[in-house]
Motif scaffolding. Structure first.
Motif, PDB file in Angstrom:
ATOM      1  N   TRP A  39      44.181 128.314 117.165  1.00 47.85           N
ATOM      2  CA  TRP A  39      43.823 129.567 116.507  1.00 47.85           C
ATOM      3  C   TRP A  39      45.058 130.181 115.846  1.00 47.85           C
ATOM      4  N   LEU A  40      44.896 130.605 114.597  1.00 46.48           N
ATOM      5  CA  LEU A  40      45.988 131.240 113.857  1.00 46.48           C
ATOM      6  C   LEU A  40      45.579 132.659 113.502  1.00 46.48           C
ATOM      7  N   CYS A  41      46.562 133.531 113.373  1.00 45.27           N
ATOM      8  CA  CYS A  41      46.259 134.946 113.145  1.00 45.27           C
ATOM      9  C   CYS A  41      46.325 135.290 111.663  1.00 45.27           C
TER      10      CYS A  41
ATOM     11  N   TRP B 156      39.985 139.046 118.439  1.00 41.96           N
ATOM     12  CA  TRP B 156      40.447 139.165 119.832  1.00 41.96           C
ATOM     13  C   TRP B 156      41.455 140.301 119.894  1.00 41.96           C
ATOM     14  N   GLN B 157      41.165 141.316 120.699  1.00 41.06           N
ATOM     15  CA  GLN B 157      42.094 142.444 120.894  1.00 41.06           C
ATOM     16  C   GLN B 157      42.504 143.080 119.551  1.00 41.06           C
TER      17      GLN B 157
ATOM     18  N   PRO C  16      38.682 126.292 122.495  1.00 37.87           N
ATOM     19  CA  PRO C  16      38.123 127.369 123.316  1.00 37.87           C
ATOM     20  C   PRO C  16      38.349 128.724 122.636  1.00 37.87           C
ATOM     21  N   ALA C  17      37.376 129.628 122.771  1.00 36.58           N
ATOM     22  CA  ALA C  17      37.472 130.943 122.122  1.00 36.58           C
ATOM     23  C   ALA C  17      38.723 131.675 122.605  1.00 36.58           C
ATOM     24  N   PRO C  18      39.342 132.493 121.722  1.00 35.04           N
ATOM     25  CA  PRO C  18      40.555 133.222 122.121  1.00 35.04           C
ATOM     26  C   PRO C  18      40.347 134.075 123.376  1.00 35.04           C
ATOM     27  N   ALA C  19      39.188 134.704 123.498  1.00 35.76           N
ATOM     28  CA  ALA C  19      38.949 135.565 124.666  1.00 35.76           C
ATOM     29  C   ALA C  19      39.062 134.759 125.965  1.00 35.76           C
TER      30      ALA C  19
ATOM     31  N   ALA D 112      49.230 128.409 129.402  1.00 36.80           N
ATOM     32  CA  ALA D 112      49.100 127.225 128.550  1.00 36.80           C
ATOM     33  C   ALA D 112      49.155 127.589 127.069  1.00 36.80           C
ATOM     34  N   GLY D 113      48.667 128.794 126.728  1.00 33.55           N
ATOM     35  CA  GLY D 113      48.568 129.158 125.322  1.00 33.55           C
ATOM     36  C   GLY D 113      49.516 130.253 124.870  1.00 33.55           C
TER      37      GLY D 113
END
Length: 377
Positions: free
Chosen positions: A50-52, A151-152, A164-167, A236-237
């Protein structure tokens, strides 16, 4: 047979993380300078994780959009008619021109080449002079959707349908900073720049505060002490550390009206590195972030933004405080640019050798371990 063939950059990285942290060295030079290794990062890291794209509040209204590139893939992120944030391919389904550039607001997406027009949900609305073509089926020519989640308050985008979803992946981060609740912060400024360094040099610069007293001697270096810095084990992330700030920057402390933050939390600055490339500094009063996109081994495109917490936003003096923080951050960026560009120049030299890491550089070692988990040897 030659037993002394040089290791590939990926094999060098795996060897680098095969020792305990207490004996760890900085990552090998090739991991930063090799185009071959960057190609592996693009396919195994940037195309998978996932990238922001920035903050959700930066796209307040339907039709507000931004563009980004993920592992060479042009992407548009926008707020649709229903108020949801979605991402899709930024490439026309006709002769494959890119569609939108930069940021802005549109009622529909119109291709600059032949005026094919798409609705905000990506469906094809109209295409001039196509009625005589029997192979033309409007319904089949929408823009491919790309996974997007908020997310947030952060817009997160991935090309990977399985990630997997960021949440879920970042649940530990949400718990860590629960008293701060990033969703309530509001972005008040944003800009982009390109620096002459490898993206990982800039990411690692963020991950350790060991460089603060020297690199930032002219700005924030005196606001925290090396002996007070704590570098816990990350997840891990992500990795993280924190600094307790003195009162030299009022905005870094909880607002007097804030009743939820207690004890040290009222003056705690969190430094969160969300792998691979979202770097967030979070204080009770303000936040700032960097979102990194590699541009060849020797350059990085940086999205830089920041803003304030809700209670500080409501303070009549907030604007003056933010202006001073913004001026400070601009000076800090100049210092970081100097330091990280010097590191990249040094990495390219023949005599350079990676040295042993300080106990304050645990996050850097964890970042190397993350890359080794993603990139096969």
């Amino acid at each position: 047979m030659n037993h002394h063939a040089p290791l590939s950059p990926a094999a060098e990285l795996h060897a680098n993380v095969s020792v305990p942290f207490e004996r760890a060295f900085a990552m090998p030079k090739s991991v930063y300078t090799s185009p071959e290794f960057l190609a592996l990062e693009q396919s195994h890291v940037f195309a998978q994780d996932w990238l922001c794209a920035g903050r959700a509040e930066s796209l307040p209204d339907p039709g507000d959009y931004l563009t980004m590139e993920i592992a060479g893939e042009p992407v548009v992120v926008l707020r649709d008619r229903d108020g949801a944030i979605r991402a899709m391919s930024n490439v026309c389904r006709h002769r494959m021109s890119t569609l939108l550039q930069g940021r802005g607001k549109v009622r529909a997406i119109t291709c600059p080449y032949h005026a094919w027009t798409y609705n905000l949900d990506g469906s094809l609305r109209g295409a001039p002079a196509m009625t005589l073509n029997e192979g033309f089926c409007k319904e089949a020519l929408g823009l491919p959707a790309i996974r997007c989640a908020v997310w947030q308050g952060w817009i997160m985008v991935t090309l990977n349908p399985e990630a997997p979803a960021p949440a879920e992946a970042l649940a530990e981060v949400t718990d860590l900073i629960a008293p701060f609740d990033m969703t309530g912060y509001r972005e008040t400024f944003r800009e982009s720049f390109r620096w002459a360094t490898n993206w990982k040099v800039l990411a690692e610069n963020f991950m350790e505060s060991y460089h603060l007293p020297m690199c930032h001697a002219g700005t924030i270096g005196g606001a925290s002490k090396l002996e007070e810095m704590v570098c816990p084990t990350g997840g891990a992330g992500f990795n993280y550390h924190w600094i307790l700030k003195n009162d030299s920057v009022p905005l870094a402390l909880a607002h007097p009206s804030n009743t939820t933050l207690e004890g040290d939390d009222r003056r705690k600055t969190w430094l969160l590195a969300i792998y691979p490339s979202l770097l967030i500094t979070l204080t009770p009063g303000y936040f700032w972030y960097l979102s990194l996109t590699p541009d060849g081994p020797g350059h990085v495109q940086v999205l830089f933004g920041g803003g304030m917490s809700e209670d500080w936003l409501a303070d009549p003096a907030a604007e003056a405080h933010l202006a001073s923080v913004r001026a400070l951050l601009d000076d800090v960026n100049v210092e970081d640019k100097g330091c990280t560009e010097k590191v990249y120049r040094g990495l390219c030299s023949g005599l350079a050798q990676p040295g042993p890491l300080s106990h304050l550089e645990r996050p850097n070692f964890e970042f190397a371990q993350y890359l080794a988990r993603r990139i096969p040897a």
